[in-house]
Design a protein around this motif. Structure first.
Motif, PDB file in Angstrom:
ATOM      1  N   UNK A   1      24.808  96.284  76.686  1.00  0.00           N
ATOM      2  CA  UNK A   1      23.966  97.210  77.438  1.00  0.00           C
ATOM      3  C   UNK A   1      22.893  97.823  76.543  1.00  0.00           C
ATOM      4  N   UNK A   2      23.296  98.317  75.365  1.00  0.00           N
ATOM      5  CA  UNK A   2      22.339  98.970  74.479  1.00  0.00           C
ATOM      6  C   UNK A   2      21.328  97.975  73.932  1.00  0.00           C
ATOM      7  N   UNK A   3      21.762  96.753  73.629  1.00  0.00           N
ATOM      8  CA  UNK A   3      20.830  95.752  73.111  1.00  0.00           C
ATOM      9  C   UNK A   3      19.771  95.384  74.127  1.00  0.00           C
TER      10      UNK A   3
ATOM     11  N   UNK B   1      33.177  87.876  71.648  1.00  0.00           N
ATOM     12  CA  UNK B   1      33.813  89.065  71.049  1.00  0.00           C
ATOM     13  C   UNK B   1      32.789  90.168  70.768  1.00  0.00           C
ATOM     14  N   UNK B   2      32.063  90.558  71.812  1.00  0.00           N
ATOM     15  CA  UNK B   2      30.988  91.545  71.686  1.00  0.00           C
ATOM     16  C   UNK B   2      31.364  92.780  72.493  1.00  0.00           C
ATOM     17  N   UNK B   3      31.287  93.972  71.924  1.00  0.00           N
ATOM     18  CA  UNK B   3      31.596  95.173  72.694  1.00  0.00           C
ATOM     19  C   UNK B   3      30.646  95.336  73.877  1.00  0.00           C
TER      20      UNK B   3
ATOM     21  N   UNK C   1      27.485  97.648  65.602  1.00  0.00           N
ATOM     22  CA  UNK C   1      26.108  97.587  65.110  1.00  0.00           C
ATOM     23  C   UNK C   1      25.619  96.157  64.886  1.00  0.00           C
ATOM     24  N   UNK C   2      26.392  95.269  64.224  1.00  0.00           N
ATOM     25  CA  UNK C   2      25.914  93.881  64.113  1.00  0.00           C
ATOM     26  C   UNK C   2      25.762  93.197  65.473  1.00  0.00           C
ATOM     27  N   UNK C   3      26.710  93.459  66.391  1.00  0.00           N
ATOM     28  CA  UNK C   3      26.592  92.864  67.728  1.00  0.00           C
ATOM     29  C   UNK C   3      25.379  93.418  68.460  1.00  0.00           C
ATOM     30  N   UNK C   4      25.134  94.715  68.316  1.00  0.00           N
ATOM     31  CA  UNK C   4      23.971  95.335  68.951  1.00  0.00           C
ATOM     32  C   UNK C   4      22.674  94.724  68.418  1.00  0.00           C
ATOM     33  N   UNK C   5      22.607  94.526  67.105  1.00  0.00           N
ATOM     34  CA  UNK C   5      21.397  93.929  66.514  1.00  0.00           C
ATOM     35  C   UNK C   5      21.181  92.508  67.014  1.00  0.00           C
TER      36      UNK C   5
END
Length: 275
Positions: free
Chosen positions: A128-130, A121-123, A35-39
């Motif tokens: 993709x979702x971001x 270090x990002x999933x 979630x933090x990476x997505x944001x």
């Protein structure tokens, strides 16, 4: 000078000397949570899109309104008018979320941008979702303007346009996932651009034209297009007495297709990042 036997040192306390000290690896930073990476990716992509894509959003909105003006001379009203307005509105989403996102990921892969993301270090799902969320969010002003202009042009009610709050993110997720997958799976950047253009053309022809006027095989192809269910859900709300159960089913199908397309795009990202 006194010396301490190695056996007297606690386990793991042996000093690294010589070549061993040079090759001691520093501990890696912990992998970022989803979630933090997505944001973070979403904010970065939205900022980039706001600067670079505003002219293209204007083109997408102007294109959809122009199509409705042309269809006004052919379609008088009723279900066909509802289909034209709904299809033109979702076409703005297709232009940005499918076409431009396919081009973006095609450029990212061709230019080595995926290597940069792979070192972070990002999933993969966050990348993709971001990006997909940013491009889908970017379409909101154009879809609202198109829906209002079409409703006024064809004399449709404006009271249920709040449904755009569900149609835009769900159709945007489905189309953005498809666009990202096309851009990541295309072997060349030019082919990614071509596939994005073809996808947008399919959304134009199969989404704007009324379903009852399409031949049988083309109607089956329309059912396979991810944006079709968003178009159907929006078109139903223009009726005098909307069937909200059918609207909910269309939105649920659109959401399921969106999850599937985003999962495929995430797999395509992992596949492209390791090559």
């Amino acid at each position: 000078m006194s010396t301490v036997p190695a056996e007297a040192l606690p386990t793991g306390a042996l000093p690294a000397t010589g070549r061993d000290a040079q090759h001691t690896a520093a501990p890696l930073a912990p992998r970022a949570r989803l979630l933090p990476a997505l944001a973070a990716v979403y904010r970065a992509q939205l900022s980039r899109a706001r600067v670079a894509r505003i002219p293209l959003l204007f083109v997408a909105t102007f294109q959809s309104i122009g199509i409705m003006v042309l269809m006004r001379g052919v379609v008088d009203g009723g279900s066909e008018a509802r289909a034209v307005v709904a299809g033109s509105t979702v076409l703005v989403v297709a232009f940005v979320a499918l076409n431009l996102l396919a081009q973006y990921f095609g450029q990212l892969r061709a230019g080595g941008g995926l290597d940069h993301y792979a070192t972070l270090p990002v999933p993969p799902a966050a990348v993709v979702l971001g990006a997909a969320g940013a491009y889908a969010s970017f379409t909101v002003p154009g879809t609202v303007v198109t829906a209002v202009a079409g409703s006024v042009l064809f004399g449709l009610p404006l009271g249920h346009l709040w449904i755009l709050g569900a149609v835009v993110p769900l159709a945007g997720a489905a189309l953005a996932g498809l666009g990202a997958a096309l851009g990541l799976l295309a072997p060349r950047q030019e082919l990614a651009t071509l596939l994005g253009q073809l996808g947008m053309s399919a959304a134009l022809l199969l989404g704007v034209l009324p379903a009852e006027r399409l031949p049988g095989p083309i109607g089956w192809a329309r059912d396979l297009l991810p944006s079709t269910y968003g178009v159907e859900a929006l078109a139903r709300t223009f009726g005098p007495h909307p069937d909200w159960a059918a609207v909910a089913v269309d939105l649920a199908v659109c959401g399921a297709v969106g999850l599937g397309s985003l999962a495929v795009a995430t797999w395509a990202y992992r596949r492209a990042a390791v090559r």
